[in-house]
Design a protein around this motif. Structure first.
Motif, PDB file in Angstrom:
ATOM      1  N   CYS A  71      59.708  44.522  40.701  1.00 51.85           N
ATOM      2  CA  CYS A  71      58.658  45.374  40.132  1.00 51.85           C
ATOM      3  C   CYS A  71      57.995  46.234  41.210  1.00 51.85           C
ATOM      4  O   CYS A  71      57.727  47.422  40.994  1.00 51.85           O
ATOM      5  N   ILE A  72      57.720  45.623  42.364  1.00 51.74           N
ATOM      6  CA  ILE A  72      57.102  46.383  43.456  1.00 51.74           C
ATOM      7  C   ILE A  72      58.055  47.462  43.959  1.00 51.74           C
ATOM      8  O   ILE A  72      57.651  48.609  44.220  1.00 51.74           O
ATOM      9  N   ALA A  73      59.334  47.114  44.084  1.00 54.86           N
ATOM     10  CA  ALA A  73      60.314  48.103  44.539  1.00 54.86           C
ATOM     11  C   ALA A  73      60.424  49.261  43.554  1.00 54.86           C
ATOM     12  O   ALA A  73      60.561  50.429  43.961  1.00 54.86           O
ATOM     13  N   ALA A  74      60.351  48.961  42.251  1.00 56.09           N
ATOM     14  CA  ALA A  74      60.425  50.023  41.248  1.00 56.09           C
ATOM     15  C   ALA A  74      59.198  50.920  41.305  1.00 56.09           C
ATOM     16  O   ALA A  74      59.305  52.150  41.216  1.00 56.09           O
ATOM     17  N   VAL A 118      57.057  51.343  43.900  1.00 55.68           N
ATOM     18  CA  VAL A 118      56.939  52.049  45.185  1.00 55.68           C
ATOM     19  C   VAL A 118      58.104  53.017  45.395  1.00 55.68           C
ATOM     20  O   VAL A 118      57.933  54.092  45.977  1.00 55.68           O
ATOM     21  N   GLY A 119      59.274  52.639  44.898  1.00 57.86           N
ATOM     22  CA  GLY A 119      60.445  53.462  45.146  1.00 57.86           C
ATOM     23  C   GLY A 119      60.387  54.828  44.500  1.00 57.86           C
ATOM     24  O   GLY A 119      60.928  55.799  45.041  1.00 57.86           O
ATOM     25  N   LEU A 153      54.998  50.729  54.439  1.00 61.08           N
ATOM     26  CA  LEU A 153      55.043  49.628  53.479  1.00 61.08           C
ATOM     27  C   LEU A 153      55.163  48.282  54.199  1.00 61.08           C
ATOM     28  O   LEU A 153      54.535  47.292  53.795  1.00 61.08           O
ATOM     29  N   ALA A 154      55.969  48.258  55.260  1.00 59.55           N
ATOM     30  CA  ALA A 154      56.122  47.023  56.026  1.00 59.55           C
ATOM     31  C   ALA A 154      54.795  46.597  56.647  1.00 59.55           C
ATOM     32  O   ALA A 154      54.438  45.409  56.634  1.00 59.55           O
ATOM     33  N   GLU A 159      66.678  54.565  43.159  1.00 55.47           N
ATOM     34  CA  GLU A 159      65.717  53.523  42.800  1.00 55.47           C
ATOM     35  C   GLU A 159      66.424  52.224  42.441  1.00 55.47           C
ATOM     36  O   GLU A 159      65.978  51.133  42.816  1.00 55.47           O
ATOM     37  N   ARG A 160      67.548  52.322  41.740  1.00 60.93           N
ATOM     38  CA  ARG A 160      68.292  51.119  41.368  1.00 60.93           C
ATOM     39  C   ARG A 160      68.821  50.394  42.605  1.00 60.93           C
ATOM     40  O   ARG A 160      68.765  49.157  42.687  1.00 60.93           O
TER      41      ARG A 160
END
Length: 273
Positions: free
Chosen positions: A102-105, A107-108, A126-127, A215-216
């Motif tokens: 969810c976070i990757a989706a 933020v991406g 982000l890191a 994004e995927r």
């Protein structure tokens, strides 16, 4: 001039090499000391997370320095779920992967619109943000004290509570991830990723949705990082913010670069190095 090998001879040599490699993999830990087995286990854990970074870099041309965040989310989800909530290992692992996805989706979508140095700096930000949150959210992560007492993972009721037992779990897992990686590269999605990397304008003309594809792949990389973090927590039985700093993110990127980001098994060699 030596005679050329036939197709059958090459296949037989390939099978023989595979058998010897499997035999060496099975026998080496029985002869090695605990410290050596530890090194192999950590190499396998980092290889899983590094494969996600290599996939982004080698197949999509995306430089990600945020893998430490997803690695930490997986570790903390497992640690908190196992110690504070009493969840089984699988439930905690799935929760960590869901949060990471969810976070990757989220933020991406904005971050992946960038490219080159700007994208690398954005993922580095982000890191840093993730590391600060791991440090400040003491109610969840334990802050500088960390979370201890994470139970070992069990497989069919058999606890993997020694480095040797965990070794025989984590390396077959690496092999499965590599096979999935290879199958994806040989699929239509893999061809679209390479087209996006080499000629994004041409790929867009041919109907490749570049934004969605990026994004995927970013989400898939995050899931691998979270999965590796969960295994890490079960192995070390203690997670601390020091394990998920920016230096860890740089190490994951180095694993991909040193081993060869465009090769399938390269990150494994990078992790071992």
């Amino acid at each position: 001039m030596p005679p050329k090998l036939t197709g059958l001879q090459r296949r037989l040599l390939g099978w023989l090499g595979s058998v010897l490699l499997i035999a060496a993999w099975a026998v080496i830990p029985l002869l090695a000391g605990r410290s050596t087995i530890d090194l192999f286990v950590f190499a396998a854990l980092y290889a899983i997370a590094g494969l996600g970074v290599a996939f982004l870099l080698g197949q999509c041309g995306i430089v990600s320095l945020a893998q430490n965040v997803f690695f930490g989310i997986g570790a903390y989800s497992t640690a908190y779920g196992a110690t504070a909530l009493g969840w089984p290992a699988l439930a905690s692992m799935i929760t960590g992967m869901a949060i990471s996805g969810c976070i990757a989706a989220a933020v991406g979508a904005p971050v992946l619109k960038l490219s080159g140095y700007f994208l690398a700096l954005a993922t580095l930000a982000l890191a840093i943000i993730g590391h600060v949150l791991f440090l400040e959210w003491e109610w969840l992560t334990g802050g500088t004290l960390g979370i201890g007492g994470v139970p070992p993972i069990s497989l069919f009721g058999y606890p993997l509570n020694t480095p040797l037992r965990f070794y025989y779990l984590v390396w077959p897992t690496v092999l499965i991830v590599i096979l999935l990686h290879r199958n994806l590269l040989n699929s239509r999605t893999g061809i679209a990723m390479r087209a996006m990397r080499d000629a994004p304008s041409a790929a867009a003309v041919l109907g490749v949705n570049i934004a969605r594809l990026k994004e995927r792949v970013f989400i898939s990389s995050a899931l691998l990082g979270s999965f590796a973090g969960s295994l890490f927590a079960h192995y070390v039985s203690f997670v601390s913010v020091d394990s998920f700093g920016v230096d860890r993110a740089i190490n994951f990127l180095l694993i991909a670069v040193l081993g060869g980001a465009r090769t399938i098994a390269g990150p494994v060699l990078g992790a071992l190095f």
